[in-house]
Scaffold this motif. Structure first.
Motif, PDB file in Angstrom:
ATOM      1  N   GLY A  73       0.840  -1.189   0.000  1.00  0.00           N
ATOM      2  CA  GLY A  73       0.000   0.000   0.000  1.00  0.00           C
ATOM      3  C   GLY A  73       0.863   1.222   0.000  1.00  0.00           C
ATOM      4  N   VAL A  74       1.134   1.729  -0.734  1.00  0.00           N
ATOM      5  CA  VAL A  74       1.959   2.910  -0.925  1.00  0.00           C
ATOM      6  C   VAL A  74       1.086   4.121  -1.199  1.00  0.00           C
ATOM      7  CG1 VAL A  74       3.738   3.947  -2.373  1.00  0.00           C
ATOM      8  CG2 VAL A  74       3.862   1.521  -1.817  1.00  0.00           C
ATOM      9  N   ALA A  75       1.424   5.261  -0.611  1.00  0.00           N
ATOM     10  CA  ALA A  75       0.675   6.500  -0.845  1.00  0.00           C
ATOM     11  C   ALA A  75       1.289   7.279  -1.997  1.00  0.00           C
ATOM     12  CB  ALA A  75       0.680   7.357   0.417  1.00  0.00           C
ATOM     13  N   ASP A  76       0.495   8.115  -2.627  1.00  0.00           N
ATOM     14  CA  ASP A  76       0.962   8.971  -3.723  1.00  0.00           C
ATOM     15  C   ASP A  76       1.501  10.254  -3.115  1.00  0.00           C
ATOM     16  OD1 ASP A  76       1.449  10.267  -6.069  1.00  0.00           O
ATOM     17  OD2 ASP A  76      -0.654  10.720  -6.480  1.00  0.00           O
ATOM     18  N   VAL A  77       2.804  10.342  -2.959  1.00  0.00           N
ATOM     19  CA  VAL A  77       3.400  11.479  -2.274  1.00  0.00           C
ATOM     20  C   VAL A  77       4.629  11.971  -3.027  1.00  0.00           C
ATOM     21  CG1 VAL A  77       2.638  10.738   0.016  1.00  0.00           C
ATOM     22  CG2 VAL A  77       4.858  10.002  -0.838  1.00  0.00           C
ATOM     23  N   SER A  78       5.082  13.168  -2.654  1.00  0.00           N
ATOM     24  CA  SER A  78       6.365  13.678  -3.125  1.00  0.00           C
ATOM     25  C   SER A  78       7.467  13.151  -2.209  1.00  0.00           C
ATOM     26  CB  SER A  78       6.350  15.203  -3.127  1.00  0.00           C
ATOM     27  OG  SER A  78       5.314  15.700  -3.954  1.00  0.00           O
ATOM     28  N   TYR A  79       8.702  13.210  -2.683  1.00  0.00           N
ATOM     29  CA  TYR A  79       9.830  12.665  -1.941  1.00  0.00           C
ATOM     30  C   TYR A  79      10.922  13.719  -1.863  1.00  0.00           C
ATOM     31  CZ  TYR A  79      14.114   9.753  -1.474  1.00  0.00           C
ATOM     32  OH  TYR A  79      15.329   9.225  -1.110  1.00  0.00           O
ATOM     33  N   LEU A  80      11.257  14.111  -0.622  1.00  0.00           N
ATOM     34  CA  LEU A  80      12.268  15.122  -0.360  1.00  0.00           C
ATOM     35  C   LEU A  80      13.463  14.456   0.306  1.00  0.00           C
ATOM     36  CD1 LEU A  80      12.448  18.255  -0.681  1.00  0.00           C
ATOM     37  CD2 LEU A  80      11.840  18.396   1.737  1.00  0.00           C
ATOM     38  N   SER A  81      14.635  14.553  -0.332  1.00  0.00           N
ATOM     39  CA  SER A  81      15.850  13.938   0.178  1.00  0.00           C
ATOM     40  C   SER A  81      16.725  15.002   0.841  1.00  0.00           C
ATOM     41  CB  SER A  81      16.627  13.276  -0.973  1.00  0.00           C
ATOM     42  OG  SER A  81      17.879  12.805  -0.534  1.00  0.00           O
ATOM     43  N   VAL A  82      17.180  14.722   2.069  1.00  0.00           N
ATOM     44  CA  VAL A  82      18.005  15.659   2.828  1.00  0.00           C
ATOM     45  C   VAL A  82      19.348  15.008   3.125  1.00  0.00           C
ATOM     46  CG1 VAL A  82      18.223  17.032   4.933  1.00  0.00           C
ATOM     47  CG2 VAL A  82      15.968  16.695   3.898  1.00  0.00           C
ATOM     48  N   SER A  83      20.449  15.599   2.650  1.00  0.00           N
ATOM     49  CA  SER A  83      21.792  15.150   3.000  1.00  0.00           C
ATOM     50  C   SER A  83      22.291  16.030   4.140  1.00  0.00           C
ATOM     51  CB  SER A  83      22.740  15.260   1.801  1.00  0.00           C
ATOM     52  OG  SER A  83      24.080  15.074   2.225  1.00  0.00           O
ATOM     53  N   LEU A  84      22.443  15.449   5.323  1.00  0.00           N
ATOM     54  CA  LEU A  84      22.922  16.220   6.473  1.00  0.00           C
ATOM     55  C   LEU A  84      24.418  16.475   6.381  1.00  0.00           C
ATOM     56  CD1 LEU A  84      20.827  14.405   9.206  1.00  0.00           C
ATOM     57  CD2 LEU A  84      20.380  16.644   8.184  1.00  0.00           C
ATOM     58  N   ASP A  85      25.159  15.611   5.688  1.00  0.00           N
ATOM     59  CA  ASP A  85      26.597  15.825   5.510  1.00  0.00           C
ATOM     60  C   ASP A  85      26.852  17.042   4.619  1.00  0.00           C
ATOM     61  OD1 ASP A  85      27.641  13.438   6.935  1.00  0.00           O
ATOM     62  OD2 ASP A  85      26.507  12.382   5.399  1.00  0.00           O
ATOM     63  N   GLU A  86      26.084  17.157   3.544  1.00  0.00           N
ATOM     64  CA  GLU A  86      26.255  18.274   2.611  1.00  0.00           C
ATOM     65  C   GLU A  86      25.314  19.433   2.921  1.00  0.00           C
ATOM     66  OE1 GLU A  86      25.488  16.575  -1.168  1.00  0.00           O
ATOM     67  OE2 GLU A  86      27.229  15.227  -1.127  1.00  0.00           O
ATOM     68  N   GLU A  87      24.385  19.224   3.860  1.00  0.00           N
ATOM     69  CA  GLU A  87      23.349  20.214   4.177  1.00  0.00           C
ATOM     70  C   GLU A  87      22.634  20.644   2.893  1.00  0.00           C
ATOM     71  OE1 GLU A  87      24.843  23.302   6.677  1.00  0.00           O
ATOM     72  OE2 GLU A  87      25.313  21.931   8.310  1.00  0.00           O
ATOM     73  N   ARG A  88      22.133  19.646   2.199  1.00  0.00           N
ATOM     74  CA  ARG A  88      21.499  19.868   0.898  1.00  0.00           C
ATOM     75  C   ARG A  88      20.155  19.159   0.844  1.00  0.00           C
ATOM     76  NH1 ARG A  88      21.421  17.420  -4.314  1.00  0.00           N
ATOM     77  NH2 ARG A  88      21.269  18.992  -5.978  1.00  0.00           N
ATOM     78  N   VAL A  89      19.181  19.823   0.239  1.00  0.00           N
ATOM     79  CA  VAL A  89      17.840  19.277   0.079  1.00  0.00           C
ATOM     80  C   VAL A  89      17.546  19.138  -1.411  1.00  0.00           C
ATOM     81  CG1 VAL A  89      15.407  19.598   0.634  1.00  0.00           C
ATOM     82  CG2 VAL A  89      17.155  20.489   2.181  1.00  0.00           C
ATOM     83  N   ALA A  90      16.951  18.016  -1.817  1.00  0.00           N
ATOM     84  CA  ALA A  90      16.648  17.799  -3.232  1.00  0.00           C
ATOM     85  C   ALA A  90      15.368  16.988  -3.363  1.00  0.00           C
ATOM     86  CB  ALA A  90      17.801  17.073  -3.929  1.00  0.00           C
ATOM     87  N   TRP A  91      14.588  17.288  -4.397  1.00  0.00           N
ATOM     88  CA  TRP A  91      13.442  16.453  -4.742  1.00  0.00           C
ATOM     89  C   TRP A  91      13.942  15.242  -5.518  1.00  0.00           C
ATOM     90  CZ3 TRP A  91       8.893  17.268  -2.601  1.00  0.00           C
ATOM     91  CH2 TRP A  91       8.547  18.550  -2.186  1.00  0.00           C
ATOM     92  N   ARG A  92      13.379  14.068  -5.222  1.00  0.00           N
ATOM     93  CA  ARG A  92      13.758  12.858  -5.939  1.00  0.00           C
ATOM     94  C   ARG A  92      12.516  12.065  -6.330  1.00  0.00           C
ATOM     95  NH1 ARG A  92      19.099  11.967  -5.950  1.00  0.00           N
ATOM     96  NH2 ARG A  92      20.363  13.052  -4.388  1.00  0.00           N
ATOM     97  N   ASP A  93      12.655  11.278  -7.382  1.00  0.00           N
ATOM     98  CA  ASP A  93      11.591  10.380  -7.788  1.00  0.00           C
ATOM     99  C   ASP A  93      11.502   9.251  -6.770  1.00  0.00           C
ATOM    100  OD1 ASP A  93      10.870   7.684  -9.355  1.00  0.00           O
ATOM    101  OD2 ASP A  93       9.850   9.384 -10.315  1.00  0.00           O
ATOM    102  N   PRO A  94      10.309   8.963  -6.223  1.00  0.00           N
ATOM    103  CA  PRO A  94      10.203   7.949  -5.168  1.00  0.00           C
ATOM    104  C   PRO A  94      10.473   6.528  -5.647  1.00  0.00           C
ATOM    105  CG  PRO A  94       8.031   8.723  -5.820  1.00  0.00           C
ATOM    106  CD  PRO A  94       9.022   9.614  -6.503  1.00  0.00           C
ATOM    107  N   ASP A 140      -7.339  20.847   0.086  1.00  0.00           N
ATOM    108  CA  ASP A 140      -6.452  20.396  -0.983  1.00  0.00           C
ATOM    109  C   ASP A 140      -5.065  20.227  -0.390  1.00  0.00           C
ATOM    110  OD1 ASP A 140      -5.707  19.636  -3.495  1.00  0.00           O
ATOM    111  OD2 ASP A 140      -5.632  21.660  -4.315  1.00  0.00           O
ATOM    112  N   LEU A 141      -4.736  19.003   0.051  1.00  0.00           N
ATOM    113  CA  LEU A 141      -3.549  18.750   0.846  1.00  0.00           C
ATOM    114  C   LEU A 141      -2.380  18.304  -0.019  1.00  0.00           C
ATOM    115  CD1 LEU A 141      -5.130  16.655   3.744  1.00  0.00           C
ATOM    116  CD2 LEU A 141      -5.246  19.118   3.353  1.00  0.00           C
ATOM    117  N   GLU A 142      -1.189  18.373   0.578  1.00  0.00           N
ATOM    118  CA  GLU A 142       0.006  17.766   0.004  1.00  0.00           C
ATOM    119  C   GLU A 142       0.643  16.884   1.063  1.00  0.00           C
ATOM    120  OE1 GLU A 142       1.748  17.402  -2.647  1.00  0.00           O
ATOM    121  OE2 GLU A 142       0.902  18.826  -4.099  1.00  0.00           O
ATOM    122  N   PHE A 143       1.208  15.755   0.613  1.00  0.00           N
ATOM    123  CA  PHE A 143       1.980  14.882   1.483  1.00  0.00           C
ATOM    124  C   PHE A 143       3.392  14.780   0.921  1.00  0.00           C
ATOM    125  CE2 PHE A 143      -2.396  13.643   2.076  1.00  0.00           C
ATOM    126  CZ  PHE A 143      -2.493  13.510   3.460  1.00  0.00           C
TER     127      PHE A 143
END
Length: 296
Positions: free
Chosen positions: A171-192, A209-212
């Motif tokens: 059962g997987v939800a339809d959501v966006s995926y946000l990747s956080v690298s704490l070593d590089e202090e970088r945030v990026a959107w990725r394909d789940p 009208d929500l977002e997850f």
């Protein structure tokens, strides 16, 4: 984007985590007060120039609510496509009460980590990754647009030299995926599904009208305490931000997530034994040792 809904918890076996979380929140609240003055923020790669120095405002509607409502869901409250990248395990400091006893119980399959959680042992870090889901909605039917995510690393130390409680994972939800690298202090959107980096997103929400957004943060070279910052604008042009931590609730100061790399941790592996890190072999003293080449 509308009507995605929330997923129910996946297993009663993970219900004991809520007791652990309550104790951890109390400990983290005290700790965050000490380090709050030193917060350093790194803006995500897609930061919009619309948000410049000195432009932030504390936005509230007539009822005193923040226009952007954020709920943090723990991993036992949803299913995710990217869950395979998250261990949902912990590294416990050597000074935690009875940690060696519970490590031996964990090796023997007798619920060692569950005992640590039930006793509210303070100081645990998430092992390698931290994962949670953001539920984003507006306080009213007027739209709120989220432009930017920021990771705030408030404390950075060497990876925790403690006990990494781990084991075999199967059962997987339809959501966006946000990747956080704490070593590089970088945030990026990725394909789940593929994990490939994707174009930056601007999210718009209303009360219905929500977002997850699934957030997966990773650490390799640090034991990091951190928070997420969401910058937004309202329909009438007001701008503000929400600081997100574990158990974030309206009107309360956010606590900090805690994530550590695993290079300095003793591997307490159920059911095989303890493997000490090279720099601290004494961490496995008195425990059943893992013998190379032996498997269950």
């Amino acid at each position: 984007m509308a009507g995605r809904g929330e997923r129910t918890g996946r297993s009663a076996a993970r219900a004991g985590r809520s007791t652990r979380d309550a104790g951890a929140v109390s400990w983290l609240t005290q700790r965050s007060k000490v380090i709050a003055a030193g917060l350093a923020s790194i803006v995500a790669a897609w930061a919009v120039s619309y948000f410049g120095p000195g432009l932030w405002s504390s936005v509230r509607d007539a009822t005193g609510r923040d226009p952007l409502q954020v709920t943090v869901l723990a991993t036992d409250e949803f299913d995710s496509m990217v869950e395979a990248e998250h261990r949902d395990e912990h590294v416990w400091p050597p000074g935690a009460p009875d940690v060696r006893q519970h490590a031996q119980e964990h090796i023997a399959g007798e619920g060692g980590e569950a005992a640590m959680e039930q006793e509210d042992a303070a100081g645990a870090f998430d092992a390698g990754t931290t994962m949670f889901r953001l539920q984003l909605r507006a306080a009213t039917d007027d739209p709120v647009t989220i432009h930017q995510f920021t990771v705030r690393v408030s404390e950075r130390d060497r990876p925790l030299a403690g006990y990494w409680f781990t084991g075999d994972k199967g059962g997987v939800a339809d959501v966006s995926y946000l990747s956080v690298s704490l070593d590089e202090e970088r945030v990026a959107w990725r394909d789940p599904v593929s994990g490939a980096e994707t174009e930056p997103k601007t999210l718009e929400v209303t009360s219905s009208d929500l977002e997850f957004v699934d957030v997966l943060a990773s650490a390799r070279d640090c034991a990091c305490s951190w928070q997420l910052d969401l910058a937004y604008s309202t329909a009438d042009g007001e701008r503000g931000h929400v600081v997100v931590g574990p158990g974030t609730a309206e009107g309360e100061e956010a606590d900090v997530f805690r994530t550590t790399g695993l290079g300095a941790a003793a591997v307490v592996h159920s059911p095989y034994g303890c493997t000490p890190p090279t720099a601290a072999p004494d961490l496995c003293e008195g425990l059943t040792l893992y013998e190379s080449g032996v498997s269950g």
